[in-house]
Design a protein around this motif. Structure first.
Motif, mmCIF file in Angstrom:
data_model
loop_
_atom_site.group_PDB
_atom_site.id
_atom_site.type_symbol
_atom_site.label_atom_id
_atom_site.label_comp_id
_atom_site.label_asym_id
_atom_site.label_seq_id
_atom_site.Cartn_x
_atom_site.Cartn_y
_atom_site.Cartn_z
ATOM 1 N N ALA A 205 18.003 0.178 -13.146
ATOM 2 C CA ALA A 205 17.710 0.849 -11.876
ATOM 3 C C ALA A 205 16.136 0.897 -11.593
ATOM 4 O O ALA A 205 15.845 1.297 -10.459
ATOM 5 N N TRP A 206 15.306 0.702 -12.418
ATOM 6 C CA TRP A 206 13.919 0.934 -12.311
ATOM 7 C C TRP A 206 13.275 -0.321 -12.917
ATOM 8 O O TRP A 206 13.369 -0.681 -14.208
ATOM 9 N N SER A 207 12.320 -1.048 -12.079
ATOM 10 C CA SER A 207 11.827 -2.462 -12.758
ATOM 11 C C SER A 207 10.340 -2.319 -12.070
ATOM 12 O O SER A 207 10.009 -1.823 -11.040
ATOM 13 N N ALA A 233 15.262 6.540 -11.053
ATOM 14 C CA ALA A 233 14.531 7.563 -11.121
ATOM 15 C C ALA A 233 13.140 7.426 -12.273
ATOM 16 O O ALA A 233 13.589 6.645 -13.198
ATOM 17 N N ILE A 234 12.134 8.147 -11.997
ATOM 18 C CA ILE A 234 11.176 8.406 -13.195
ATOM 19 C C ILE A 234 11.742 9.660 -13.737
ATOM 20 O O ILE A 234 11.554 10.673 -12.941
ATOM 21 N N PRO A 235 12.213 9.880 -14.899
ATOM 22 C CA PRO A 235 13.084 10.760 -15.344
ATOM 23 C C PRO A 235 12.210 11.778 -15.980
ATOM 24 O O PRO A 235 12.872 12.947 -16.631
ATOM 25 N N PRO A 237 8.082 14.077 -15.744
ATOM 26 C CA PRO A 237 6.672 13.968 -15.222
ATOM 27 C C PRO A 237 5.713 13.080 -15.871
ATOM 28 O O PRO A 237 5.323 13.496 -17.019
ATOM 29 N N GLU A 238 5.498 11.848 -15.557
ATOM 30 C CA GLU A 238 4.328 11.298 -16.293
ATOM 31 C C GLU A 238 3.110 11.854 -15.775
ATOM 32 O O GLU A 238 2.859 12.247 -14.669
ATOM 33 N N THR A 239 2.163 12.028 -16.890
ATOM 34 C CA THR A 239 0.973 12.541 -16.945
ATOM 35 C C THR A 239 -0.238 11.798 -17.461
ATOM 36 O O THR A 239 0.067 11.638 -18.922
ATOM 37 N N HIS A 240 -1.001 11.114 -16.953
ATOM 38 C CA HIS A 240 -1.873 10.102 -17.377
ATOM 39 C C HIS A 240 -3.325 10.166 -16.793
ATOM 40 O O HIS A 240 -3.448 10.380 -15.621
ATOM 41 N N VAL A 241 -4.139 9.435 -17.707
ATOM 42 C CA VAL A 241 -5.392 9.333 -17.249
ATOM 43 C C VAL A 241 -5.533 8.319 -15.900
ATOM 44 O O VAL A 241 -6.529 8.325 -15.117
ATOM 45 N N GLU A 243 -5.494 6.693 -12.264
ATOM 46 C CA GLU A 243 -5.545 7.313 -10.949
ATOM 47 C C GLU A 243 -4.476 6.402 -10.165
ATOM 48 O O GLU A 243 -4.272 5.103 -10.617
ATOM 49 N N HIS A 244 -3.925 6.762 -9.134
ATOM 50 C CA HIS A 244 -2.895 5.990 -8.396
ATOM 51 C C HIS A 244 -3.115 5.765 -7.053
ATOM 52 O O HIS A 244 -3.265 6.781 -6.590
ATOM 53 N N GLY A 245 -3.067 4.603 -6.434
ATOM 54 C CA GLY A 245 -2.684 4.563 -4.850
ATOM 55 C C GLY A 245 -1.180 4.111 -4.686
ATOM 56 O O GLY A 245 -0.985 3.000 -5.500
ATOM 57 N N VAL A 254 12.390 10.989 -3.195
ATOM 58 C CA VAL A 254 11.418 12.352 -3.440
ATOM 59 C C VAL A 254 10.585 12.186 -4.459
ATOM 60 O O VAL A 254 11.047 11.622 -5.492
ATOM 61 N N TYR A 255 9.483 12.584 -4.252
ATOM 62 C CA TYR A 255 8.451 12.040 -5.462
ATOM 63 C C TYR A 255 7.656 13.595 -5.710
ATOM 64 O O TYR A 255 7.463 14.527 -4.882
ATOM 65 N N LEU A 256 7.908 13.488 -7.007
ATOM 66 C CA LEU A 256 6.918 14.772 -7.808
ATOM 67 C C LEU A 256 5.681 14.605 -7.635
ATOM 68 O O LEU A 256 5.125 13.563 -8.316
ATOM 69 N N PRO A 277 0.498 14.919 -12.573
ATOM 70 C CA PRO A 277 2.069 14.983 -12.708
ATOM 71 C C PRO A 277 2.916 14.045 -11.723
ATOM 72 O O PRO A 277 2.589 14.645 -10.565
ATOM 73 N N GLN A 278 3.725 13.106 -12.183
ATOM 74 C CA GLN A 278 4.448 12.635 -10.993
ATOM 75 C C GLN A 278 5.834 12.110 -11.803
ATOM 76 O O GLN A 278 6.139 11.823 -12.891
ATOM 77 N N ALA A 279 6.806 12.197 -10.787
ATOM 78 C CA ALA A 279 7.957 11.590 -11.197
ATOM 79 C C ALA A 279 8.696 11.301 -9.680
ATOM 80 O O ALA A 279 8.192 11.674 -8.682
ATOM 81 N N ARG A 289 10.804 0.847 -2.877
ATOM 82 C CA ARG A 289 9.611 0.157 -3.503
ATOM 83 C C ARG A 289 8.301 0.461 -3.118
ATOM 84 O O ARG A 289 8.173 0.753 -1.960
ATOM 85 N N TYR A 290 7.549 0.364 -3.951
ATOM 86 C CA TYR A 290 6.032 0.671 -3.668
ATOM 87 C C TYR A 290 5.267 0.083 -4.510
ATOM 88 O O TYR A 290 5.177 -0.867 -5.376
ATOM 89 N N LEU A 291 3.905 -0.183 -3.740
ATOM 90 C CA LEU A 291 2.842 -1.140 -4.305
ATOM 91 C C LEU A 291 1.990 -0.037 -5.060
ATOM 92 O O LEU A 291 1.542 1.099 -4.246
ATOM 93 N N LEU A 292 1.577 -0.204 -6.368
ATOM 94 C CA LEU A 292 1.093 0.669 -6.910
ATOM 95 C C LEU A 292 -0.391 0.302 -7.705
ATOM 96 O O LEU A 292 -0.250 -0.590 -8.279
ATOM 97 N N TYR A 293 -1.303 0.913 -7.446
ATOM 98 C CA TYR A 293 -2.660 0.780 -7.984
ATOM 99 C C TYR A 293 -2.864 1.646 -9.171
ATOM 100 O O TYR A 293 -2.390 2.899 -9.157
ATOM 101 N N LYS A 294 -3.492 0.981 -10.022
ATOM 102 C CA LYS A 294 -4.048 1.979 -11.312
ATOM 103 C C LYS A 294 -5.280 1.424 -11.944
ATOM 104 O O LYS A 294 -5.228 0.179 -12.129
ATOM 105 N N ASP A 295 -6.023 2.121 -12.396
ATOM 106 C CA ASP A 295 -7.156 1.594 -13.219
ATOM 107 C C ASP A 295 -6.827 1.733 -14.690
ATOM 108 O O ASP A 295 -6.207 2.544 -15.135
HETATM 109 N N1 LIG Z 1 4.143 6.495 -10.393
HETATM 110 C C1 LIG Z 1 4.528 5.550 -11.266
HETATM 111 O O1 LIG Z 1 5.339 4.669 -10.834
HETATM 112 N N2 LIG Z 1 3.821 5.260 -12.674
HETATM 113 C C2 LIG Z 1 4.155 4.164 -13.285
HETATM 114 N N3 LIG Z 1 5.094 4.227 -14.266
HETATM 115 C C3 LIG Z 1 2.812 3.821 -13.865
HETATM 116 O O2 LIG Z 1 1.773 4.594 -14.098
HETATM 117 O O3 LIG Z 1 2.926 2.520 -14.301
#
Ligand SMILES: NC(=O)N[C@H](N)C(=O)O
Length: 307
Positions: A205-207, A233-235, A237-241, A243-245, A254-256, A277-279, A289-295
């Motif tokens: 369900a998540w790719s 779901a992201i089941p 709360p991911e918490t990591h260095v 940053e995201h767009g 619903v997004y945490l 934190p995010q879920a 579906r979303y476009l996800l930026y991260k450094d």
């Molecule tokens: N909010 C997210 O979709 N985070 C991703 N799992 C990620 O950091 O890759």
């Protein structure tokens, strides 16, 4: 009322029409009936120290920007560094009218870019000879919906809309962090439909559709597409260095975001600061579906310099 449930067109809820020329008052009148299953229930614009939400509805004509050396374009700036050292990227939604475009789209030689087309057709050239002033002999690519280009710092590129319809794309920019002894990655152009999504462990369900090898340390940014089937779901709360767009391409969820659960839908943008934190929970009825930026892949800087 008839037995048929009425449906709302969300656009029709905005009763203060720009076409109103007199000073007549306008009134919001409830229409009754059942809103469509796709409609959200809350107003969601937020700006906090750990995240921001820019709902699709806040992107209106009056807040657009134009850029030097572009014609027939307008854009919405969704993200930019704010504090001068902590944030890593800028992101625009850019509309290009028929005949519009640029031979000098990027003026900062240190900026890398990802372009992602969501509507219409664009012609991208990459490379080309020095000094021709127009992108010259560069390789030419047609980018339609789902079209994706990575452009390393210092790359020569041009972008034009040679079609009869407006085109819209995301432009994500970052100051590339060069590393001694590591080559900068090369430009590439692809389309989402040509890249197989990777399922997350233990679920269908998540790719994530990854456009570069996640272990390739030449890259210091990833722009992926994350897809949830209804119920995915992201089941935790991911918490990591990183940053995201996060720009919602399709569906709703619903997004945490830190301590808040926020409803989001297609066209909404979220900015998440490092460690926020995010879920999420994708409740349907369609895919989310979303476009996800991260450094990625660089030392955590020590605050001695701005970037
Ligand atoms: N909010 C997210 O979709 N985070 C991703 N799992 C990620 O950091 O890759």
């Amino acid at each position: 009322m008839s037995g048929e449930p009425a449906t709302h067109d969300p656009a029709s809820l905005a009763t203060t029409s720009s076409a109103t020329t007199s000073r007549e008052a306008t009134y919001f009148a409830p229409r009754g009936g059942l809103p469509p299953q796709t409609q959200l229930t809350t107003e969601r614009a937020r700006f906090t120290t750990s995240y921001a939400v820019l709902p699709a509805r806040t992107m209106t004509d009056i807040v657009t920007s134009r850029l030097p050396h572009w014609t027939g374009m307008r854009m919405w700036v969704l993200a930019r560094p704010l504090s001068g050292f902590a944030e890593t990227f800028s992101q625009y939604v850019v509309e290009v009218s028929p005949g519009g475009g640029s031979d000098r789209p990027e003026l900062d030689p240190g900026a890398e870019a990802v372009l992602f087309v969501v509507d219409g057709e664009l012609e991208l050239t990459v490379g080309g000879s020095e000094g021709d002033g127009a992108g010259g002999e560069g390789a030419s690519y047609g980018l339609g919906p789902g079209g994706y280009a990575f452009l390393p710092p210092g790359e020569r590129w041009t972008l034009h809309n040679r079609s009869a319809a407006t085109a819209t794309f995301h432009w994500i920019r970052k100051a590339y962090e060069a590393v001694d002894g590591v080559d900068a990655p090369e430009a590439f152009v692809t389309n989402e439909r040509d890249v197989a999504p990777t399922p997350m462990p233990g679920t269908d369900a998540w790719s994530t559709t990854r456009f570069v090898d996640p272990d390739d340390v030449r890259h210091d940014l990833h722009v992926n597409i994350v897809t949830f089937e209804p119920g995915g779901a992201i089941p935790f709360p991911e918490t990591h260095v990183m940053e995201h767009g996060l720009y919602v391409l399709e569906g709703k969820a619903v997004y945490l975001l830190n301590e808040d659960w926020v409803e989001v839908e297609a066209g909404d943008f979220m900015w998440l600061r490092a460690f926020c934190p995010q879920a999420c929970y994708a409740g349907g009825p369609g895919r989310f579906r979303y476009l996800l930026y991260k450094d990625v892949h660089r030392h955590a800087h020590l605050g001695r310099f701005a970037r």
